[in-house]
Design an enzyme around this catalytic site. Structure first.
Site, PDB file in Angstrom:
ATOM      1  N   LYS A 186      -1.510  -1.331  -3.977  1.00 24.75           N
ATOM      2  CA  LYS A 186      -2.494  -0.252  -4.031  1.00 24.75           C
ATOM      3  C   LYS A 186      -1.690   1.038  -4.145  1.00 24.75           C
ATOM      4  O   LYS A 186      -0.935   1.391  -3.237  1.00 24.75           O
ATOM      5  CB  LYS A 186      -3.363  -0.224  -2.782  1.00 24.75           C
ATOM      6  CG  LYS A 186      -4.318   0.976  -2.743  1.00 24.75           C
ATOM      7  CD  LYS A 186      -5.116   1.037  -1.453  1.00 24.75           C
ATOM      8  CE  LYS A 186      -6.019   2.272  -1.425  1.00 24.75           C
ATOM      9  NZ  LYS A 186      -6.795   2.395  -0.164  1.00 24.75           N
TER      10      LYS A 186
ATOM     11  N   TYR B 167       0.868  -1.186   0.000  1.00 22.92           N
ATOM     12  CA  TYR B 167       0.000   0.000   0.000  1.00 22.92           C
ATOM     13  C   TYR B 167       0.897   1.226   0.000  1.00 22.92           C
ATOM     14  O   TYR B 167       1.499   1.567   1.011  1.00 22.92           O
ATOM     15  CB  TYR B 167      -0.905  -0.041   1.222  1.00 22.92           C
ATOM     16  CG  TYR B 167      -1.902   1.097   1.355  1.00 22.92           C
ATOM     17  CD1 TYR B 167      -2.152   2.006   0.331  1.00 22.92           C
ATOM     18  CD2 TYR B 167      -2.625   1.248   2.542  1.00 22.92           C
ATOM     19  CE1 TYR B 167      -3.069   3.030   0.476  1.00 22.92           C
ATOM     20  CE2 TYR B 167      -3.548   2.268   2.701  1.00 22.92           C
ATOM     21  CZ  TYR B 167      -3.772   3.154   1.670  1.00 22.92           C
ATOM     22  OH  TYR B 167      -4.682   4.170   1.827  1.00 22.92           O
TER      23      TYR B 167
END
Length: 307
Positions: free
Chosen positions: A172, A143
């Site tokens: 992400k 992330y």
């Protein structure tokens, strides 16, 4: 036995909703409301669920509360869609603990944030993620959100991790630098699962071969967010484009204050949760709340009286 990462790469696509953590009026976790939010997502076509990411206020939860939120989500989902909780932290040992817990409970993947506040250099980031990945047999989604962490994972670092750690399957990217995102895809491989965490880049991410999005807006309008991905997958480019632009005003208003404050305000107006955050986070100003209400009405989303 190692998991079949090719299988999860096929499953973990589309709209992954980062479900908020609802609280009661006395700031306890409202597990019943959390389960109802997840059901709301599944009823409206959301393809996968995440919790305890940015939208889930993980820094406002104790470590054990994070485990409890993950466990309640896992129980509610009951295998109906993939589950990828956020297990990252500024603390390495806590990240290890939570990622192992996600593996033990049978989560499909774990989303691990680039550590925030302490700004590790690229070599330290590599060591942190490799140590976590080597300790578990669960797919890891990096992330990368430099606006929150004050550190960007560089393309070469992510590519090195993808090459050296078979269970680091994707990222992400909450990164407004779309050139960076293109280079991640180029250097990590076309089968690397790339998700947009920037709402206005959710559709462009699909166009370069991305796996989908992990969008806070899906908390409020799950059906349209999921339909955009479904349309793209079905080859209906015009419908996907139309939904992208249709969602823009809602995306804009939900990010006029720090996420998840506007999202929680909206969900409160919709009667889904008691719209509280734990300090130091708080709800948006009355002016922004009024704008959120008007926007919900524009989208034909019923807004009940706001407490």
């Amino acid at each position: 036995m190692a998991k079949d990462y090719a299988e999860i790469k096929q499953k973990l696509r589309g709209s992954v909703c980062p479900v908020v953590t609802p609280f009661t009026s006395d700031h306890a976790i409202d597990f019943q409301a959390q389960s109802e939010l997840i059901e709301f997502q599944l009823e409206n076509g959301t393809h996968a669920i995440s919790v305890t990411g940015t939208s889930g206020e993980p820094s406002s939860l104790t470590t054990e509360e994070r485990v409890q939120v993950m466990e309640n989500a896992m129980k509610t989902i009951n295998g109906r869609v993939p589950f990828a909780p956020g297990t990252g932290s500024v603390n390495h040992d806590e990240t290890m603990y939570l990622t192992k817990k996600a593996e033990e409970m049978g989560a499909d993947a774990a989303m691990v944030i680039v550590p925030y506040y302490n700004k590790p250099n690229q070599h330290a980031l590599y060591k942190h993620f490799k140590t976590v990945a080597d300790a578990v047999d669960i797919p890891i989604i990096i992330y990368n959100i430099p606006g929150r962490t004050a550190q960007n994972m560089e393309v070469k670092t992510m590519a090195r991790l993808a090459a050296d750690c078979p269970n680091i399957v994707g990222a992400k990217e909450s990164n407004k630098d779309f050139e960076h995102i293109n280079r991640v895809m180029l250097n990590c491989g076309r089968d690397f699962l790339l998700y947009s965490g920037i709402e206005l880049l959710c559709y462009p991410m699909l166009a370069i071969g991305g796996a989908g999005s992990i969008s806070a807006t899906a908390n409020v309008e799950p059906k349209k967010v999921a339909e955009m991905h479904d349309a793209w997958a079905a080859g209906d480019v015009k419908k996907a484009q139309d939904l992208h632009f249709e969602l823009m005003n809602l995306n804009d208003v939900l990010f006029k204050d720090t996420n998840p404050a506007p999202v929680k305000a909206a969900l409160g107006m919709m009667g889904k949760i008691h719209p509280d955050l734990r300090l130091p986070m708080d709800l948006p100003s009355k002016e922004l709340q009024d704008e959120i209400r008007r926007t919900l009405q524009d989208y034909k989303i019923e807004a009940v009286s706001y407490a």
